[in-house]
Design a protein around this motif. Structure first.
Motif, PDB file in Angstrom:
ATOM      1  N   GLY A 105     -12.540   0.154   1.979  1.00 34.79           N
ATOM      2  CA  GLY A 105     -12.767  -0.984   2.858  1.00 34.79           C
ATOM      3  C   GLY A 105     -13.904  -0.804   3.843  1.00 34.79           C
ATOM      4  O   GLY A 105     -14.609   0.216   3.865  1.00 34.79           O
ATOM      5  N   GLU A 106     -14.057  -1.817   4.668  1.00 30.02           N
ATOM      6  CA  GLU A 106     -15.078  -1.877   5.704  1.00 30.02           C
ATOM      7  C   GLU A 106     -14.979  -0.652   6.600  1.00 30.02           C
ATOM      8  O   GLU A 106     -13.901  -0.257   7.014  1.00 30.02           O
ATOM      9  N   GLY A 107     -16.119  -0.024   6.857  1.00 26.60           N
ATOM     10  CA  GLY A 107     -16.168   1.133   7.743  1.00 26.60           C
ATOM     11  C   GLY A 107     -15.906   2.461   7.059  1.00 26.60           C
ATOM     12  O   GLY A 107     -16.037   3.514   7.679  1.00 26.60           O
ATOM     13  N   ALA A 108     -15.541   2.458   5.791  1.00 24.57           N
ATOM     14  CA  ALA A 108     -15.250   3.706   5.081  1.00 24.57           C
ATOM     15  C   ALA A 108     -16.528   4.489   4.809  1.00 24.57           C
ATOM     16  O   ALA A 108     -17.603   3.914   4.641  1.00 24.57           O
ATOM     17  N   GLU A 109     -16.388   5.796   4.783  1.00 24.55           N
ATOM     18  CA  GLU A 109     -17.466   6.709   4.374  1.00 24.55           C
ATOM     19  C   GLU A 109     -16.851   7.700   3.405  1.00 24.55           C
ATOM     20  O   GLU A 109     -16.005   8.492   3.787  1.00 24.55           O
ATOM     21  N   ILE A 110     -17.305   7.644   2.143  1.00 29.82           N
ATOM     22  CA  ILE A 110     -16.740   8.491   1.095  1.00 29.82           C
ATOM     23  C   ILE A 110     -17.843   9.375   0.525  1.00 29.82           C
ATOM     24  O   ILE A 110     -18.906   8.879   0.153  1.00 29.82           O
ATOM     25  N   ASP A 111     -17.588  10.685   0.460  1.00 26.46           N
ATOM     26  CA  ASP A 111     -18.481  11.641  -0.198  1.00 26.46           C
ATOM     27  C   ASP A 111     -17.637  12.442  -1.165  1.00 26.46           C
ATOM     28  O   ASP A 111     -16.668  13.079  -0.747  1.00 26.46           O
ATOM     29  N   GLY A 112     -17.992  12.415  -2.467  1.00 22.44           N
ATOM     30  CA  GLY A 112     -17.230  13.207  -3.422  1.00 22.44           C
ATOM     31  C   GLY A 112     -17.230  12.607  -4.800  1.00 22.44           C
ATOM     32  O   GLY A 112     -18.218  12.023  -5.232  1.00 22.44           O
ATOM     33  N   ASP A 113     -16.103  12.731  -5.499  1.00 23.49           N
ATOM     34  CA  ASP A 113     -15.930  12.202  -6.847  1.00 23.49           C
ATOM     35  C   ASP A 113     -14.653  11.388  -6.902  1.00 23.49           C
ATOM     36  O   ASP A 113     -13.641  11.764  -6.315  1.00 23.49           O
ATOM     37  N   ILE A 114     -14.721  10.275  -7.636  1.00 20.76           N
ATOM     38  CA  ILE A 114     -13.581   9.362  -7.732  1.00 20.76           C
ATOM     39  C   ILE A 114     -13.265   9.104  -9.204  1.00 20.76           C
ATOM     40  O   ILE A 114     -14.164   8.784  -9.981  1.00 20.76           O
ATOM     41  N   GLY A 155     -11.462   5.019   6.569  1.00 14.90           N
ATOM     42  CA  GLY A 155     -11.970   6.099   7.394  1.00 14.90           C
ATOM     43  C   GLY A 155     -12.961   6.951   6.613  1.00 14.90           C
ATOM     44  O   GLY A 155     -13.583   6.505   5.654  1.00 14.90           O
ATOM     45  N   ARG A 156     -13.095   8.206   7.015  1.00 22.82           N
ATOM     46  CA  ARG A 156     -14.035   9.134   6.389  1.00 22.82           C
ATOM     47  C   ARG A 156     -13.273  10.046   5.456  1.00 22.82           C
ATOM     48  O   ARG A 156     -12.258  10.640   5.827  1.00 22.82           O
ATOM     49  N   PHE A 157     -13.753  10.172   4.198  1.00 19.53           N
ATOM     50  CA  PHE A 157     -13.117  11.038   3.205  1.00 19.53           C
ATOM     51  C   PHE A 157     -14.183  11.855   2.506  1.00 19.53           C
ATOM     52  O   PHE A 157     -15.181  11.318   2.048  1.00 19.53           O
ATOM     53  N   GLU A 158     -13.955  13.165   2.432  1.00 17.72           N
ATOM     54  CA  GLU A 158     -14.848  14.064   1.701  1.00 17.72           C
ATOM     55  C   GLU A 158     -14.015  14.824   0.686  1.00 17.72           C
ATOM     56  O   GLU A 158     -13.045  15.469   1.054  1.00 17.72           O
ATOM     57  N   GLY A 159     -14.397  14.716  -0.602  1.00 18.58           N
ATOM     58  CA  GLY A 159     -13.674  15.473  -1.615  1.00 18.58           C
ATOM     59  C   GLY A 159     -13.429  14.692  -2.876  1.00 18.58           C
ATOM     60  O   GLY A 159     -14.202  13.815  -3.255  1.00 18.58           O
ATOM     61  N   GLU A 160     -12.316  15.007  -3.520  1.00 19.69           N
ATOM     62  CA  GLU A 160     -11.979  14.470  -4.834  1.00 19.69           C
ATOM     63  C   GLU A 160     -10.827  13.480  -4.707  1.00 19.69           C
ATOM     64  O   GLU A 160      -9.826  13.767  -4.057  1.00 19.69           O
ATOM     65  N   LEU A 178       0.847  -1.185   0.000  1.00 19.88           N
ATOM     66  CA  LEU A 178       0.000   0.000   0.000  1.00 19.88           C
ATOM     67  C   LEU A 178       0.884   1.235   0.000  1.00 19.88           C
ATOM     68  O   LEU A 178       1.879   1.288   0.715  1.00 19.88           O
ATOM     69  N   ASN A 179       0.522   2.222  -0.795  1.00 21.15           N
ATOM     70  CA  ASN A 179       1.239   3.495  -0.771  1.00 21.15           C
ATOM     71  C   ASN A 179       0.687   4.406   0.320  1.00 21.15           C
ATOM     72  O   ASN A 179       1.406   5.243   0.842  1.00 21.15           O
ATOM     73  N   ALA A 180      -0.615   4.247   0.640  1.00 26.11           N
ATOM     74  CA  ALA A 180      -1.217   5.072   1.675  1.00 26.11           C
ATOM     75  C   ALA A 180      -2.428   4.359   2.252  1.00 26.11           C
ATOM     76  O   ALA A 180      -3.074   3.558   1.582  1.00 26.11           O
ATOM     77  N   LEU A 181      -2.725   4.662   3.519  1.00 25.46           N
ATOM     78  CA  LEU A 181      -3.875   4.097   4.208  1.00 25.46           C
ATOM     79  C   LEU A 181      -4.528   5.193   5.029  1.00 25.46           C
ATOM     80  O   LEU A 181      -3.860   5.869   5.811  1.00 25.46           O
ATOM     81  N   LEU A 182      -5.822   5.381   4.824  1.00 27.95           N
ATOM     82  CA  LEU A 182      -6.616   6.262   5.672  1.00 27.95           C
ATOM     83  C   LEU A 182      -7.441   5.307   6.522  1.00 27.95           C
ATOM     84  O   LEU A 182      -8.442   4.767   6.065  1.00 27.95           O
ATOM     85  N   GLY A 183      -6.982   5.026   7.728  1.00 22.57           N
ATOM     86  CA  GLY A 183      -7.550   3.975   8.557  1.00 22.57           C
ATOM     87  C   GLY A 183      -8.796   4.378   9.321  1.00 22.57           C
ATOM     88  O   GLY A 183      -9.246   5.531   9.287  1.00 22.57           O
ATOM     89  N   HIS A 184      -9.356   3.385  10.028  1.00 26.63           N
ATOM     90  CA  HIS A 184     -10.540   3.613  10.871  1.00 26.63           C
ATOM     91  C   HIS A 184     -10.268   4.764  11.839  1.00 26.63           C
ATOM     92  O   HIS A 184      -9.174   4.904  12.359  1.00 26.63           O
ATOM     93  N   GLY A 185     -11.270   5.591  12.056  1.00 26.69           N
ATOM     94  CA  GLY A 185     -11.143   6.685  13.004  1.00 26.69           C
ATOM     95  C   GLY A 185     -10.481   7.931  12.454  1.00 26.69           C
ATOM     96  O   GLY A 185     -10.318   8.907  13.187  1.00 26.69           O
TER      97      GLY A 185
END
Length: 161
Positions: A75-84, A60-65, A36-43
């Motif tokens: 993954g499990e527990g993620a919340e994403i709002d935006g554009d991918i 984790g939670r991500f808002e944006g682009e 993995l190059n990066a991880l935005l983990g739980h919490g």
């Protein structure tokens, strides 16, 4: 005691090539190890723009682009709002409220919840996934913009040829 043995009477460890260690771990785990190059983990929570190369996992939670040439795993527990817009998007769980565009493939695995439009040449939606939106299975446009609507009959009649 022989010089090849340590004080406890065990044989010294031989040098093992790194490829052999990886192959042994893959055989034991039954799946390939992926860096993995990066991880935005739980919490964790991040708002803004994420541009990446390589493989990124979000739990984790991500808002944006989100933009990248390679693989995004949600993954499990993620919340994403935006554009991918990525090379490959794999959603294994969590909630995604975003339009997803992928140059190669989109995979949605249960128990994922996805609300938004999908656009990729290859799309896989597993049984048990909640998906609300439109799906277009076609290569992405070169400019990344949506297709222009065809002109209506009045415009075609008045345009010079």
């Amino acid at each position: 005691m022989a010089s090849d043995e340590d004080a406890r009477g065990t044989q010294p460890m031989a040098a093992v090539p790194p490829d052999a260690v990886v192959a042994d771990a893959q055989a034991q785990l039954g799946s390939p190890l992926v860096e993995l190059n990066a991880l935005l983990g739980h919490g964790t929570h991040y708002a803004g723009k994420l541009h990446f190369e390589g493989r990124v996992r979000i739990e984790g939670r991500f808002e944006g682009e989100i933009r990248g040439e390679d693989v995004l795993v949600i993954g499990e527990g993620a919340e994403i709002d935006g554009d991918i817009e990525v090379g490959v998007c794999i959603v294994t769980g969590g909630e995604v409220r975003a339009n997803i565009r992928a140059r190669n493939a989109i995979e949605l695995h249960a128990p994922a919840f996805v609300r938004g439009d999908l656009h990729a040449p290859n799309v896989f939606i597993d049984r048990g996934v909640t998906f609300e939106g439109n799906c277009k299975m076609a290569p992405l446009d070169d400019d990344g913009a949506t297709e222009a609507a065809p002109p209506d009959m009045d415009e075609r009649a008045t345009s010079p040829h």
